[in-house]
Design a protein around this motif. Structure first.
Motif, short mmCIF file in Angstrom:
data_model
loop_
_atom_site.label_atom_id
_atom_site.label_comp_id
_atom_site.label_asym_id
_atom_site.label_seq_id
_atom_site.Cartn_x
_atom_site.Cartn_y
_atom_site.Cartn_z
N ARG A 199 49.83 116.01 90.79
CA ARG A 199 48.52 115.38 90.56
C ARG A 199 48.61 113.87 90.49
NH1 ARG A 199 43.99 117.47 88.14
NH2 ARG A 199 43.86 119.72 88.37
N ASP A 250 50.18 121.44 93.49
CA ASP A 250 48.91 120.87 93.08
C ASP A 250 48.86 119.43 93.58
OD1 ASP A 250 46.63 119.85 91.89
OD2 ASP A 250 47.11 120.60 89.89
N THR A 269 41.61 114.11 96.91
CA THR A 269 42.83 114.25 97.70
C THR A 269 42.59 113.69 99.09
OG1 THR A 269 43.42 116.29 96.52
CG2 THR A 269 44.53 115.89 98.62
N GLY A 298 40.48 123.03 93.94
CA GLY A 298 40.74 122.84 92.52
C GLY A 298 39.60 122.22 91.80
N SER A 347 45.99 117.64 93.68
CA SER A 347 44.73 117.05 93.23
C SER A 347 44.90 115.55 93.07
CB SER A 347 44.31 117.66 91.89
OG SER A 347 44.14 119.05 92.02
N GLY A 348 44.02 114.78 93.72
CA GLY A 348 44.05 113.34 93.61
C GLY A 348 45.21 112.66 94.31
N ASN A 350 53.69 120.21 90.27
CA ASN A 350 52.44 119.53 89.95
C ASN A 350 52.59 118.08 90.37
OD1 ASN A 350 50.43 117.99 88.69
ND2 ASN A 350 50.19 119.49 87.06
N THR A 370 46.72 123.23 96.06
CA THR A 370 45.47 122.90 95.40
C THR A 370 45.12 121.46 95.74
OG1 THR A 370 45.99 124.37 93.56
CG2 THR A 370 44.32 122.68 93.16
N ILE A 371 43.88 121.26 96.20
CA ILE A 371 43.38 119.92 96.47
C ILE A 371 42.04 119.76 95.77
CG2 ILE A 371 44.59 119.66 98.67
CD1 ILE A 371 41.94 120.30 100.10
N ASP A 372 41.63 118.52 95.57
CA ASP A 372 40.29 118.28 95.04
C ASP A 372 39.62 117.24 95.93
OD1 ASP A 372 41.30 115.78 94.26
OD2 ASP A 372 41.23 116.23 92.12
N GLN A 373 38.43 116.80 95.54
CA GLN A 373 37.68 115.90 96.40
C GLN A 373 38.30 114.51 96.51
OE1 GLN A 373 33.69 116.52 94.82
NE2 GLN A 373 33.32 117.86 96.58
N PRO A 383 37.83 121.70 99.02
CA PRO A 383 38.74 121.56 97.89
C PRO A 383 38.91 122.89 97.15
CG PRO A 383 37.23 119.72 97.94
CD PRO A 383 36.76 120.71 98.99
#
Length: 140
Positions: free
Chosen positions: A83, A101, A127, A140, A103-104, A81, A122-125, A138
């Protein structure tokens, strides 16, 4: 090979590590091939540590200070993780990033990444991926 004393201290957690690190600021951290599996490394200051081939499988690295993390070359972060970690100018050649992960995470300036290293991440907006790496929407 990882130095024994820092390796023993890091396994005691962030508070013990950061006290030790503040007292040993002049020590060049050698954590090559360190066994750091499944450790909670939140808040640990790993700036400028040599982490080549370190085993971070399943570790929690969120909030870890890695702003100047020069090399993760051949390290294994499977299932870690990460993040919110910033991997500025990190050398990722040969690094296993499966199921991480991110994310961010800021990876924009990461060196030597290849798209096949990012299997199942796992990525988010928020990242930021390295140039030339497109993982689609994304996850996640």
């Amino acid at each position: 090979m990882a130095d024994r004393e820092p390796l023993e201290v890091i396994k005691q957690g962030a508070e013990a590590w950061n006290v030790w690190r503040a007292e040993h600021r002049d020590v060049q951290l050698d954590l090559q091939r360190a066994e750091l599996r499944s450790l909670d490394l939140r808040g640990v200051d790993l700036r400028e540590a040599d982490l080549r081939a370190a085993d971070f499988r399943g570790a929690f690295l969120g909030g870890t200070n890695l702003l100047v993390w020069p090399t993760l070359r051949n390290a294994d972060l499977t299932g870690a993780n990460c993040r919110g970690v910033s991997l500025v100018e990190t050398d990722c050649a040969g690094t296993v990033l499966k199921d991480v992960d991110f994310s961010g995470v800021f990876l924009k300036a990461a060196k030597n990444p290849s798209v096949n290293q990012f299997d199942g991440v796992t990525i988010d907006q928020s990242t930021v991926l390295p140039d030339g790496i497109d993982l689609g929407a994304p996850t996640g």
